[in-house]
Design an enzyme around this catalytic site. Structure first.
Site, mmCIF file in Angstrom:
data_model
loop_
_atom_site.group_PDB
_atom_site.id
_atom_site.type_symbol
_atom_site.label_atom_id
_atom_site.label_comp_id
_atom_site.label_asym_id
_atom_site.label_seq_id
_atom_site.Cartn_x
_atom_site.Cartn_y
_atom_site.Cartn_z
ATOM 1 C CB THR A 424 -0.923 0.008 1.236
ATOM 2 O OG1 THR A 424 -0.107 -0.044 2.407
ATOM 3 C CG2 THR A 424 -1.868 -1.171 1.208
ATOM 4 C CG ASN A 693 2.222 -1.816 8.892
ATOM 5 O OD1 ASN A 693 2.618 -1.810 7.734
ATOM 6 N ND2 ASN A 693 1.077 -2.370 9.258
ATOM 7 C CB VAL A 694 7.065 0.550 5.767
ATOM 8 C CG1 VAL A 694 8.258 0.623 6.686
ATOM 9 C CG2 VAL A 694 6.986 -0.807 5.085
ATOM 10 C CB CYS A 695 1.722 -1.108 4.610
ATOM 11 S SG CYS A 695 2.618 -2.456 3.809
ATOM 12 C CB SER A 696 -0.215 1.963 8.140
ATOM 13 O OG SER A 696 0.547 1.306 9.140
#
EC number: 2.3.2.26
Length: 727
Positions: A424, A693-696
């Site tokens: 994401t 969490n690098v996606c968020s």
């Protein structure tokens, strides 16, 4: 009687003689009848020669026969060509064959002469006919002059002088004989028809250097398009002239007449501004000035400050003019002007000076470019962190790859297991960060780590690596990733067209032998020594095409400059062109050309480092409901977090602030675009170590009792997180 007898005897004797003569004549006649004499044969030969020949040519043949001299082939005696004897009167041999060959030769010669005469008569008749046609030929009416195509544009006054206005150049079909006044009228009409924002008033015609068009430059010849084309030596399609208003031209002349050494700055205050606006109002000591450090950090990072941070100053919205507004007005208009003409860096920075009155930032430009991305389609990449380049080049060369598609990245660990993650935004940012680090080590670049140039490599040309790297940089910047931050400023200026040459020092040449030779030529102090060095390094200079005879000592500077241009530009021409074509992906190179100062720090190395204050403002802190016990613990741990950032900034060992940013967002530096989603700091008790969490774009920091435990846990967690994922 005696007399008579004598007469009779005489007659008898004479009669006997006559009888003998008659007998001889008869025998001779018989012999002649059996074998014809030479004269008869000659006559027969001439008769055969003249057979079928007109009477007008027979005389010529006879004259030719008389002119031919015949000799006996046996004894060399001159023979009578008219009598044509059959036998030679000297040696007695038969020479009749000579007369036959002479007659045939004369026949052929006379026939050739007749044919030549006929050809000459035919040519004279043809010549007379053409001469008559030439005299009676009449030219038709003159054709109308052919129109030619040139270009006309608009110039406007800037702080650097008269400059062409981008996007206002149009083609114009005109006659070559037009004068300056006629061309001005036609050009003004064409530009006004296609640009409704053109100002009304009188216009003047200008050359590309900004001088007014009156005569051909350097002469007193009145201007015409045809004469200007001949003087400049360019085709009509490459001729470009400009127009500007007479008011702008007169203002420029007034400014040129001023003394250049006068550094006085004249400030004109708008009429709607108060005459006291240049006065800073006094504030009490209880109120503080605006937090300039926070403002600077926020503008550089492009992120909003945490709402939980207490505000240091409040202003009333009802008051139209506050002390802060007066302060900003004062600093914007009356800021001190520092002129350092001797500084070498001032010339470098002057090339990037732009008008930022609209407040445009790099994030705004990238946001505009990213609108062309198709979010409904994606290009897939399978990346292994141990060899990022291998997976990246396969993905970019894939036939289904489209730069306008969004990136879908999946990482695999060293044993080939796919990580369980949905992209994401976080994996993409991490991939682009690792990719920008990997391209710095490719063979297409050489030089210092913070000032690299393009180098020619045969294998890279075969694999079209220059184009692919340029496209990778453009895709990374538009998709929210970092820039390379390794290009030399000289190369960057040349790529965007701000400089026609690369003003690189000799020290930037990585070939030690070439560097040593150029330093010797540059440092020589005598003409004789200069000529000796030129001869010594003639093969090197001939390769670059700059080997010449040194007439003066000043020629050494020209030789060194020419060789540097060949070394950095001409021998790498193909590499530079393909690299620029790659940067043109998603119109990124146009953004570089229009806003070089905004992108300079992302393409070239700068000394600016990530600070604790900037990193603190990037992350927004999320608290529990106010008044709760958990909120009080989170407030205490928030102090640990801020102290930890200051601790990391001050120490010289790992982890660094870039590692903290990489841990939470997948980026080692602040990107061009705004980081989406907004990075956040959360609190958790489930783990002793931080969880990212690098996606968020979130970091969950642990709630611990002491700062020492917090610092130890943060160091261990960040240093043992090789990339994306949970700990």
């Amino acid at each position: 009687m005696e007399v008579r007898l004598w007469v009779v005897a005489l007659s008898v004797e004479s009669g006997g003689e006559d009888t003998q003569k008659t007998t001889k004549r008869a025998a001779r006649s018989q012999t002649r009848s059996k074998k014809p004499n030479a004269q008869q044969e000659e006559a027969t030969t001439q008769r055969k020669c003249f057979q079928g020949t007109p009477k007008s040519d027979r005389h010529a043949r006879k004259v030719l026969l008389l002119q031919i001299k015949m000799f006996c082939p046996f004894c060399g005696l001159l023979l009578d060509s008219i009598q044509s004897p059959r036998y030679c009167c000297s040696c007695g041999r038969d020479v009749s064959f000579i007369h036959a060959s002479t007659a045939s030769t004369s026949a052929v010669t006379v026939a050739g002469t007749s044919q030549q005469k006929a050809c000459a008569n035919q040519f004279m008749r043809y010549r007379a006919q053409k001469e008559n046609e030439r005299k009676t030929f009449s030219k038709g009416p003159k054709k109308a002059p052919i129109a030619v195509k040139i270009s006309v544009g608009v110039m406007n006054q800037t702080k650097h002088g008269l400059k062409p206005v981008r996007g206002k150049t149009l083609p114009l079909n005109v006659e070559p004989q037009l004068t300056a006044e006629q061309l001005l009228a036609v050009a003004t009409k064409k530009l006004k028809d296609f640009n409704r924002d053109m100002e009304d008033g009188e216009y003047v015609l200008l050359y590309p250097d900004g001088s007014q068009v009156k005569n051909i430059p350097g002469t007193d010849t009145p201007f015409t398009i045809e004469k200007y084309k001949e003087a400049i030596g360019k085709p009509y399609q490459r001729l470009t002239l400009y127009i500007c208003t007479l008011e702008v031209m007169s203002h420029r002349n007034d400014s040129d007449s001023e003394d250049e050494a006068d550094d006085e700055v004249v400030v004109r205050v708008p009429p709607n501004m108060s005459p006291l606006s240049d006065t800073v109002l006094w504030e009490s000591l209880e109120s503080s000035t605006p937090d300039l450090r926070s403002t600077t950090s926020q503008s550089s990072s492009g992120q909003t400050k945490s709402e939980s941070r207490p505000k240091q100053m409040t202003t009333s919205v009802d008051q139209p003019s506050t002390s802060r507004e007066f302060y900003n007005t004062y600093t914007d208009i009356y800021a001190p002007v520092v002129i350092e003409s001797s500084s070498s860096d001032s010339g470098e920075e002057e090339k990037f000076q732009e008008d930022h009155s609209d407040g445009l930032t790099a994030a705004d430009v990238v946001l505009n470019l990213s609108q062309k991305l198709d979010t409904k389609s994606c290009s897939r990449f399978n990346i292994n962190r141990s060899n990022v380049w291998d997976g990246a080049i396969r993905g970019f060369k894939r036939s289904s790859y489209d730069p306008s598609y969004t990136l879908m990245v999946k990482f695999t660990d060293d044993v080939g297991l796919t990580e369980d993650a949905v992209d994401t935004g976080g994996p993409t940012r991490e991939f682009l960060t690792l990719l920008m680090d990997s391209i710095k080590t490719r063979q297409v670049f050489y030089g210092k780590d913070n000032a690299k140039y393009l180098s020619f490599d045969c294998k890279a040309v075969e694999e079209d690596e220059y184009f692919q790297i340029g496209r990778m940089i453009a895709v990374s910047c538009v998709n929210g990733g970092p820039g390379p931050r390794c290009l030399s400023p000289n190369l960057f200026l040349y790529l965007i067209g701000k400089s026609k040459i690369i003003e690189a020092p000799i020290e930037d040449i990585h070939d030690e032998e070439v560097k040593k030779a150029l330093l010797e030529i540059k440092s020589t102090t005598s003409l004789g020594e200069l000529r000796g060095l030129t001869e010594k390094h003639s093969s090197m200079l001939q390769t670059a095409g700059c080997c010449r005879f040194m007439r003066t000592l000043e020629d050494q500077k020209k030789v060194v400059e020419d060789y540097i241009q060949w070394y950095f530009i001409y021998r790498n021409h193909h590499s530079i062109q393909r690299f620029k074509e790659g940067l043109a992906t998603l119109d990124f190179i146009n953004a570089l050309e229009q806003h070089p100062s905004l992108f300079f720090s992302f393409m070239c190395y700068t000394e600016t480092k990530l600070t604790a204050d900037v990193l603190e403002n990037i992350f927004q802190v999320e608290f529990s409901p106010p008044g709760s016990t958990r909120c009080q613990e989170e407030t205490r741990v928030l102090g640990y977090w801020r102290d930890y950032l200051l601790y990391v900034e001050e120490k010289q060992t790992s982890p660094f602030l870039e590692d903290v940013l990489m841990f939470g967002t997948g980026l080692r530096e602040v990107p061009l675009a705004t980081i989406q989603p907004q990075p956040q700091i959360l609190f958790q008790k489930t783990s002793r170590f931080p969880v990212a969490n690098v996606c968020s774009n979130t970091i969950k920091i642990p709630i611990l009792q002491t700062y020492e435990d917090f610092q130890e846990a943060m160091d261990f967690g960040i240093q043992n997180a090789p990339g994306f994922g949970l700990l």
